[in-house]
Design a protein around this motif. Structure first.
Motif, PDB file in Angstrom:
ATOM      1  N   SER A 166      49.974  39.552  48.072  1.00  0.00           N
ATOM      2  CA  SER A 166      50.492  40.445  47.029  1.00  0.00           C
ATOM      3  C   SER A 166      51.143  39.640  45.918  1.00  0.00           C
ATOM      4  CB  SER A 166      51.501  41.427  47.625  1.00  0.00           C
ATOM      5  OG  SER A 166      50.894  42.315  48.528  1.00  0.00           O
ATOM      6  N   LYS A 167      51.908  38.613  46.291  1.00  0.00           N
ATOM      7  CA  LYS A 167      52.544  37.774  45.273  1.00  0.00           C
ATOM      8  C   LYS A 167      51.497  37.063  44.423  1.00  0.00           C
ATOM      9  CE  LYS A 167      56.775  36.905  47.935  1.00  0.00           C
ATOM     10  NZ  LYS A 167      57.491  35.943  48.811  1.00  0.00           N
ATOM     11  N   THR A 168      50.469  36.541  45.065  1.00  0.00           N
ATOM     12  CA  THR A 168      49.417  35.854  44.321  1.00  0.00           C
ATOM     13  C   THR A 168      48.788  36.783  43.290  1.00  0.00           C
ATOM     14  OG1 THR A 168      48.925  34.386  46.178  1.00  0.00           O
ATOM     15  CG2 THR A 168      47.202  34.665  44.521  1.00  0.00           C
ATOM     16  N   ILE A 169      48.474  37.997  43.697  1.00  0.00           N
ATOM     17  CA  ILE A 169      47.824  38.962  42.799  1.00  0.00           C
ATOM     18  C   ILE A 169      48.752  39.369  41.664  1.00  0.00           C
ATOM     19  CG2 ILE A 169      46.907  41.310  42.669  1.00  0.00           C
ATOM     20  CD1 ILE A 169      45.819  40.877  45.530  1.00  0.00           C
ATOM     21  N   GLU A 170      50.018  39.613  41.980  1.00  0.00           N
ATOM     22  CA  GLU A 170      50.950  40.062  40.938  1.00  0.00           C
ATOM     23  C   GLU A 170      51.357  38.919  40.018  1.00  0.00           C
ATOM     24  OE1 GLU A 170      53.668  43.029  41.461  1.00  0.00           O
ATOM     25  OE2 GLU A 170      52.144  44.271  42.412  1.00  0.00           O
TER      26      GLU A 170
ATOM     27  N   ALA B  87      43.921  45.914  43.565  1.00  0.00           N
ATOM     28  CA  ALA B  87      45.199  45.693  42.896  1.00  0.00           C
ATOM     29  C   ALA B  87      45.099  44.936  41.576  1.00  0.00           C
ATOM     30  CB  ALA B  87      46.146  44.949  43.837  1.00  0.00           C
ATOM     31  N   VAL B  88      43.929  44.409  41.248  1.00  0.00           N
ATOM     32  CA  VAL B  88      43.802  43.593  40.034  1.00  0.00           C
ATOM     33  C   VAL B  88      43.583  44.523  38.842  1.00  0.00           C
ATOM     34  CG1 VAL B  88      42.641  41.617  38.978  1.00  0.00           C
ATOM     35  CG2 VAL B  88      42.822  41.772  41.457  1.00  0.00           C
ATOM     36  N   GLN B  89      44.669  45.075  38.352  1.00  0.00           N
ATOM     37  CA  GLN B  89      44.586  46.124  37.330  1.00  0.00           C
ATOM     38  C   GLN B  89      44.013  45.637  36.010  1.00  0.00           C
ATOM     39  OE1 GLN B  89      49.092  45.888  37.811  1.00  0.00           O
ATOM     40  NE2 GLN B  89      48.918  47.078  35.960  1.00  0.00           N
ATOM     41  N   GLN B  90      44.122  44.327  35.754  1.00  0.00           N
ATOM     42  CA  GLN B  90      43.670  43.798  34.464  1.00  0.00           C
ATOM     43  C   GLN B  90      42.198  43.408  34.454  1.00  0.00           C
ATOM     44  OE1 GLN B  90      45.454  42.168  36.677  1.00  0.00           O
ATOM     45  NE2 GLN B  90      44.967  40.001  36.735  1.00  0.00           N
ATOM     46  N   ASP B  91      41.534  43.473  35.622  1.00  0.00           N
ATOM     47  CA  ASP B  91      40.161  42.961  35.658  1.00  0.00           C
ATOM     48  C   ASP B  91      39.291  43.714  36.655  1.00  0.00           C
ATOM     49  OD1 ASP B  91      38.013  41.441  34.935  1.00  0.00           O
ATOM     50  OD2 ASP B  91      38.662  39.611  35.961  1.00  0.00           O
TER      51      ASP B  91
ATOM     52  N   THR C  73      48.229  54.252  31.352  1.00  0.00           N
ATOM     53  CA  THR C  73      48.185  52.841  30.974  1.00  0.00           C
ATOM     54  C   THR C  73      47.818  51.989  32.184  1.00  0.00           C
ATOM     55  OG1 THR C  73      49.532  50.994  30.183  1.00  0.00           O
ATOM     56  CG2 THR C  73      50.699  52.800  31.285  1.00  0.00           C
ATOM     57  N   VAL C  74      46.548  51.751  32.403  1.00  0.00           N
ATOM     58  CA  VAL C  74      46.100  50.975  33.566  1.00  0.00           C
ATOM     59  C   VAL C  74      46.541  49.525  33.458  1.00  0.00           C
ATOM     60  CG1 VAL C  74      44.049  50.053  34.725  1.00  0.00           C
ATOM     61  CG2 VAL C  74      44.165  52.475  34.147  1.00  0.00           C
ATOM     62  N   THR C  75      46.472  48.951  32.262  1.00  0.00           N
ATOM     63  CA  THR C  75      46.768  47.529  32.078  1.00  0.00           C
ATOM     64  C   THR C  75      47.813  47.334  30.990  1.00  0.00           C
ATOM     65  OG1 THR C  75      44.458  47.058  32.629  1.00  0.00           O
ATOM     66  CG2 THR C  75      45.744  45.247  31.721  1.00  0.00           C
ATOM     67  N   PRO C  76      49.105  47.444  31.328  1.00  0.00           N
ATOM     68  CA  PRO C  76      50.126  47.110  30.330  1.00  0.00           C
ATOM     69  C   PRO C  76      49.922  45.689  29.825  1.00  0.00           C
ATOM     70  CG  PRO C  76      51.111  48.223  32.212  1.00  0.00           C
ATOM     71  CD  PRO C  76      49.688  47.924  32.593  1.00  0.00           C
ATOM     72  N   GLY C  77      50.070  45.520  28.533  1.00  0.00           N
ATOM     73  CA  GLY C  77      49.732  44.254  27.889  1.00  0.00           C
ATOM     74  C   GLY C  77      48.495  44.386  27.036  1.00  0.00           C
ATOM     75  N   VAL C  78      47.781  45.511  27.229  1.00  0.00           N
ATOM     76  CA  VAL C  78      46.604  45.865  26.432  1.00  0.00           C
ATOM     77  C   VAL C  78      46.877  47.232  25.809  1.00  0.00           C
ATOM     78  CG1 VAL C  78      44.131  46.371  26.487  1.00  0.00           C
ATOM     79  CG2 VAL C  78      45.072  44.560  27.929  1.00  0.00           C
ATOM     80  N   ALA C  79      46.639  47.351  24.520  1.00  0.00           N
ATOM     81  CA  ALA C  79      46.999  48.578  23.789  1.00  0.00           C
ATOM     82  C   ALA C  79      45.942  49.663  23.972  1.00  0.00           C
ATOM     83  CB  ALA C  79      47.198  48.264  22.309  1.00  0.00           C
ATOM     84  N   GLN C  80      45.800  50.084  25.210  1.00  0.00           N
ATOM     85  CA  GLN C  80      44.719  50.998  25.555  1.00  0.00           C
ATOM     86  C   GLN C  80      45.159  51.885  26.717  1.00  0.00           C
ATOM     87  OE1 GLN C  80      40.857  49.872  27.798  1.00  0.00           O
ATOM     88  NE2 GLN C  80      40.403  49.386  25.659  1.00  0.00           N
TER      89      GLN C  80
END
Length: 743
Positions: free
Chosen positions: A449-453, A528-532, A648-655
């Protein structure tokens, strides 16, 4: 001419008040208050306070399960109404109540107890206003109690109690004083100090000091006692300044109406129409919870200048408290970026001050991750630029290349789980690309979990560097933004623990909680990889395999779980099982984005159905209103977003990723005065699928909208249906952001 002008002004204000609806009526602050150690329905208290207020007030010893309460208070003190000297002497502090008769509103709380006392509360931004109405035939006592070492002074002539409580900061371990003033509207018939929960009563004593010190006051029989309290971490004089500014000569009902207006103005920022009355109650009760934090930790002096106390010192300027970012980064701050832009401009500055003053950003020692960078990157992506991005990146680099085990707060737990400040395990994370999990252990170490986050946080730093043209940090973090792949086992498509030699956990069971995971199991952390999302699809063999695995998350048995290294079914396990949605756990934050992943895989209709199911079956406005810990506004913000039809699935992206709006019409009034409206024609309990959509009158097939789409104002229009439209939203251009696809 003057007469016509007066009439025009009157009509304007009448029209304005008519346009603004009474939305406070829908809020129930008892939402989420029915909890046990084994099951959380929110773990909430019925608070009274203003949006992002400095202080919140609540009934003390309040139990909706036992139907008992022992008074009211906040800021580290309590006032307990008693109706006899015997109650005071014998410690009979709690009294029963009827939950159906409790009034729990954002601006006002009222409870009538079996001893005949009615307790009421209202609030300003920093002061609490209490009213205790005693039965005519009985005595009237109030017992004051505080935490820590208390110095107290009773002044019968001025009808007030003053003093301070000495506490210790959980973060810096610095000792500090909280000064208080309590002003009463009735004379004292008798008074005295108390010690050790009234086991020692010293009549007529006006001053006392020590641990467990309190005070009692007696009023005339049947009195109606009003108490105004002000607290300050700066000085006794500042407590008086705050009392004079915020309350002055105003009485209880004036403050109550003033507080109502503040809340109603805020709730009207999002006006929902349609749905059931219960759904509107749930929505606005969640809106209440979603706007309590981050709180204003500063005080305003006589000249109107803000100051705040931190780590034993007083600083000039404003400062906002930090919620637990592991929860809040996913939803709360993203919602505030839309409806409270000016407040977020101040909050990101407070995050920077926290690092400056303490040496660390918050949250890592409480949960896992370095999520301050997510809040900052999301703010920058959405036009909030009141901090220096290069300094933020320098701070982040320091944060993730240092660590200190937190052996002070919740010490045994944090030591066992290797939690602390900075990035625990950073050496392995950077040298091996993951944090190792040893074989043949049952210990909850949370390494995968730490690695992923950590990987998500590095992604946010990468995005912030990219957005601000900082090539040095962009290249630096680009080396690590795919580290999540190092804990993925392609043999069965699960993220797993992996030892230092590179071998995956030989005892891995996807149903087993703990071990390499925090508050979850292999099923929940599988996505858990919300950004990808695209990167996860590639690892699993493609879109088809990804959908099969995602379907399986919601279809396997809910009750097939093992407590693993936790040694017992922690409450999060019980809540996940009760949700009845396979191994999906809506009651805990790591799963918040999972349903929306169907948008990335070209089957948005599956997510639309599951979202509507979650909204209607797992949430309500009552004491059992949440499917798990509400966590300082995180879960409420998820509900507010999802009920509006996007998230907001991926905070850090304006989408924002689209879902299934719960209401027929949602109008967001922005601080600029512009409005963004979501309309859902033919919406109903059965019509949960998006048949077609337009954005500002143009046909719209995408499963996402941008932040600018909202902030520029406009209309997102849906046609809803009882049957899924399997042709809409299936093209590559319709899929939301994925790092592997849009980098």
């Amino acid at each position: 001419m003057k007469r016509y002008l007066t009439l025009l002004v009157t009509l304007f204000f009448v029209g304005y008040s008519y346009a603004q609806q009474d939305l406070v009526q829908y809020v129930n602050t008892l939402q989420g208050s029915h909890n046990t150690s084994d099951f959380s329905h929110g773990r909430c208290s019925p608070l009274v306070g203003l949006p992002q207020g400095a202080n919140f007030w609540s009934p003390n010893g309040f139990s909706i399960i036992n139907k008992t309460v022992r008074g009211a208070g906040g800021g580290g003190f309590s006032l307990t109404p008693l109706v006899s000297r015997a109650d005071l002497q014998e410690g009979n502090f709690s009294s029963g109540f009827d939950p159906d008769q409790v009034v729990g509103s954002p601006h006002y709380f009222k409870v009538a107890t079996e001893n005949g006392v009615t307790t009421e509360m209202t609030t300003t931004e920093r002061c609490g206003y209490f009213k205790f109405t005693f039965p005519r035939s009985k005595e009237a006592f109030l017992l004051y109690g505080g935490g820590g070492k208390t110095d107290i002074c009773i002044n019968p002539e001025k009808q007030r109690i003053t003093g301070f409580v000495t506490n210790q900061s959980w973060h810096s371990q610095a000792r500090y004083k909280t000064y208080f003033i309590m002003q009463f509207n009735q004379p004292f018939v008798a008074y005295g100090t108390t010690q050790n929960q009234s086991k020692v009563i010293l009549d007529q004593k006006q001053m006392d000091s020590g641990n467990g010190v309190g005070a009692y006051l007696k009023f005339k029989n049947g009195a109606s006692v009003e108490v105004v309290t002000s607290i300050s971490k700066i000085s006794a004089e500042q407590a008086q300044v705050t009392l004079d500014r915020e309350v002055g000569s105003k009485r209880f009902n004036e403050i109550k109406e003033q507080s109502y207006t503040v809340w109603n103005d805020l709730l009207n920022k999002i006006l929902v129409e349609g749905g059931t009355e219960e759904q509107r109650k749930t929505f606005y009760s969640c809106m209440f919870r979603a706007n309590l934090r981050p709180g204003k930790e500063y005080e305003v002096d006589k000249e109107g200048n803000p100051h705040y106390f931190y780590g034993g010192k007083i600083y000039d300027g404003k400062y906002h408290s930090n919620p637990i970012l592991w929860d809040a980064y996913r939803s709360l701050f993203a919602l505030q970026n839309i409806i409270n832009t000016e407040g977020e401009k101040e909050y990101v500055q407070s995050l920077m001050k926290t690092k400056e003053l303490s040496g660390w950003w918050p949250s890592g020692h409480v949960m896992i991750g370095n999520h301050a960078i997510s809040v900052l990157a999301d703010a920058w992506a959405k036009g909030i630029r009141t901090f220096d991005p290069e300094t933020a990146l320098k701070y982040y680099y320091h944060e993730i290349t240092h660590s200190v085990l937190d052996s002070i707060n919740n010490s045994a737990y944090n030591i066992d789980h290797e939690r602390g400040y900075g990035r625990m395990g950073f050496e392995n994370y950077f040298s091996q690309g993951y944090i190792p999990y040893p074989q043949n252990t049952n210990r909850v170490m949370e390494t995968t979990s730490k690695t992923i986050e950590y990987n998500y946080d590095d992604f946010c730093a990468y995005k912030l560097a990219q957005m601000t043209g900082n090539k040095y940090y962009e290249d630096l973090f680009a080396k690590h933004i795919f580290n999540y792949k190092n804990v993925f086992d392609p043999s069965d498509d699960f993220f797993k623990g992996r030892d230092v030699e590179g071998n995956f956990d030989i005892d891995f069971n996807p149903y087993e909680w703990g071990g390499a995971f925090v508050e979850g199991n292999g099923w929940q952390w599988r996505f858990a990889v919300q950004q990808d999302a695209q990167g996860m699809m590639d690892l699993m063999g493609g879109e088809k395999e990804f959908i099969e695995n995602l379907d399986e998350l919601f279809s396997v048995r809910s009750d097939s779980v093992l407590h693993g290294g936790y040694g017992y079914w922690i409450h999060e396990i019980n809540e996940a099982v009760a949700g009845g949605q396979g191994q999906y756990a809506q009651g805990n934050e790591p799963c918040f984005h999972n349903i929306y992943l169907y948008n990335h895989a070209g089957q948005p209709w599956k997510g639309q159905k599951l979202l509507r199911e979650s909204l209607t079956k797992l949430y309500n406005s009552g004491p059992k209103g949440f499917p798990g810990d509400e966590d300082g506004g995180a879960m409420s913000s998820w509900y507010v977003f999802s009920a509006m039809g996007f998230y907001t699935v991926t905070p850090g992206v304006a989408q924002y990723s689209l879902g299934s709006p719960l209401f027929n019409k949602i109008t967001i009034t922005l601080e600029s005065g512009k409005k963004f409206t979501i309309v859902a024609d033919d919406n109903s309990a059965d019509n949960v699928y998006i048949k077609s959509a337009t954005l500002n009158g143009n046909s719209y097939s995408k499963n996402w909208i941008t932040h600018d789409d909202i902030m520029n104002g406009g209309e997102l229009h849906f046609e809803m249906s009882s049957k899924p439209n399997k042709q809409r939203g299936t093209g590559d251009q319709d899929k939301p952001y994925s790092l592997s696809k849009h980098n």
